[in-house]
Scaffold this active site. Sequence first.
Site, PDB file in Angstrom:
ATOM      1  CG  ASN A  74       8.627   0.732   5.968  1.00 26.49           C
ATOM      2  OD1 ASN A  74       9.383   1.507   6.561  1.00 26.49           O
ATOM      3  ND2 ASN A  74       8.446   0.780   4.671  1.00 26.49           N
TER       4      ASN A  74
ATOM      5  CB  CYS B 151      17.669   5.020   5.114  1.00 20.99           C
ATOM      6  SG  CYS B 151      16.109   4.249   5.463  1.00 20.99           S
TER       7      CYS B 151
ATOM      8  CG  ASN C  59       9.929   6.743   0.858  1.00 17.24           C
ATOM      9  OD1 ASN C  59       9.434   7.680   1.488  1.00 17.24           O
ATOM     10  ND2 ASN C  59      10.417   5.669   1.443  1.00 17.24           N
TER      11      ASN C  59
HETATM   12  C1  FMN Z   1       4.527  11.155   8.168  1.00 15.57           C
HETATM   13  C2  FMN Z   1       5.106  10.173   7.189  1.00 15.57           C
HETATM   14  C3  FMN Z   1       5.970   9.181   7.632  1.00 15.57           C
HETATM   15  C4  FMN Z   1       6.537   8.246   6.751  1.00 15.57           C
HETATM   16  N1  FMN Z   1       7.388   7.266   7.223  1.00 15.57           N
HETATM   17  C5  FMN Z   1       7.865   6.326   6.364  1.00 15.57           C
HETATM   18  C6  FMN Z   1       8.670   5.242   6.840  1.00 15.57           C
HETATM   19  O1  FMN Z   1       8.952   5.106   8.033  1.00 15.57           O
HETATM   20  N2  FMN Z   1       9.116   4.325   5.935  1.00 15.57           N
HETATM   21  C7  FMN Z   1       8.811   4.411   4.596  1.00 15.57           C
HETATM   22  O2  FMN Z   1       9.226   3.553   3.818  1.00 15.57           O
HETATM   23  N3  FMN Z   1       8.057   5.428   4.123  1.00 15.57           N
HETATM   24  C8  FMN Z   1       7.572   6.368   4.976  1.00 15.57           C
HETATM   25  N4  FMN Z   1       6.765   7.398   4.490  1.00 15.57           N
HETATM   26  C9  FMN Z   1       6.474   7.452   3.029  1.00 15.57           C
HETATM   27  C10 FMN Z   1       5.103   6.859   2.694  1.00 15.57           C
HETATM   28  O3  FMN Z   1       5.047   5.499   3.107  1.00 15.57           O
HETATM   29  C11 FMN Z   1       4.804   6.929   1.185  1.00 15.57           C
HETATM   30  O4  FMN Z   1       5.772   6.192   0.461  1.00 15.57           O
HETATM   31  C12 FMN Z   1       4.805   8.359   0.648  1.00 15.57           C
HETATM   32  O5  FMN Z   1       4.340   9.279   1.634  1.00 15.57           O
HETATM   33  C13 FMN Z   1       3.963   8.501  -0.618  1.00 15.57           C
HETATM   34  O6  FMN Z   1       2.648   8.011  -0.418  1.00 15.57           O
HETATM   35  P1  FMN Z   1       1.427   8.924   0.110  1.00 15.57           P
HETATM   36  O7  FMN Z   1       1.342  10.138  -0.790  1.00 15.57           O
HETATM   37  O8  FMN Z   1       0.226   8.028   0.034  1.00 15.57           O
HETATM   38  O9  FMN Z   1       1.757   9.308   1.520  1.00 15.57           O
HETATM   39  C14 FMN Z   1       6.204   8.325   5.374  1.00 15.57           C
HETATM   40  C15 FMN Z   1       5.313   9.318   4.932  1.00 15.57           C
HETATM   41  C16 FMN Z   1       4.764  10.237   5.803  1.00 15.57           C
HETATM   42  C17 FMN Z   1       3.806  11.291   5.283  1.00 15.57           C
END
Ligand code: FMN
Length: 232
Positions: free
Chosen positions: A34, A65, A127
């Site tokens: 990623n 970003c 995201n």
């Molecule tokens: C603590 C945390 C860190 C994350 N860091 C990234 C990241 O570095 N890059 C990215 O594309 N998404 C990042 N995300 C987003 C998740 O990959 C995901 O797209 C989003 O949280 C929705 O899915 P979920 O509800 O299953 O977490 C992050 C999410 C969380 C909670």
Amino acid sequence: MLNAVGLQNPGVEKVISEELPNLAKIFHKPVMANVSGFSVEDYAETCARLDKCAQVGWLEVNISCPNVHGGGMSFGTDPQMAAAVTKAVKAVTTKPVIMKLSPNVTDIVSIARACEDAGADGLSLINTLMGMRIDLRTRRPVIANTTGGLSGPAIFPVALRMVYQVARAVDIPVVGMGGVSSAADVLEMLMAGAVAVEVGAANLTDPFACKKIIEALPAEMAKYGISALSEL
Ligand SMILES: Cc1cc2nc3c(=O)[nH]c(=O)nc-3n(C[C@H](O)[C@H](O)[C@H](O)COP(=O)(O)O)c2cc1C
């Protein structure tokens, strides 16, 4: 979950020299890298370096970003910026490129189409949604950054709606995520048009979340008369 951890990571050089070799000791399949960046050049440079890693099966490019050279707006909120990142990344790698979309937009389909037209091999979404809470005692935002990214079950209906809209609008594969925490959620995502599913926040409340979801899938499929996921 509301988080503002930013893009904490040791940097691509350390990922290549330390994290990937450590991972290879215990995980013997290709991994997805990623990638984040604060300029088009950042994205291209990082992807060019990861392109040389055999262990990296494909790249997921996070365009949520801020563009520090373009007023700080997220790359994923503008079709032209999203396309520029896609083109720059595709030019430096032969690995499949999945563009990861931000849900903080009015029209996610226009961003999805721009990435597809610019050569993306697939799309993933969503995201985190921008969120905020205030601590009533201190009268200050709970998150020091004021706002943070909202994830987990609360965002599942929004994620499902966007996956559905995007999957209907493009011809490339769509990976669904956002609040997935059960086998039933996986089936819903696939019915909405996703070909695969990612799990984020659920891993933070239960490190075995993915294992449990995978193990629960056959029974959940049987419950709804689904003999193969491909039929969805
Ligand atoms: C603590 C945390 C860190 C994350 N860091 C990234 C990241 O570095 N890059 C990215 O594309 N998404 C990042 N995300 C987003 C998740 O990959 C995901 O797209 C989003 O949280 C929705 O899915 P979920 O509800 O299953 O977490 C992050 C999410 C969380 C909670």
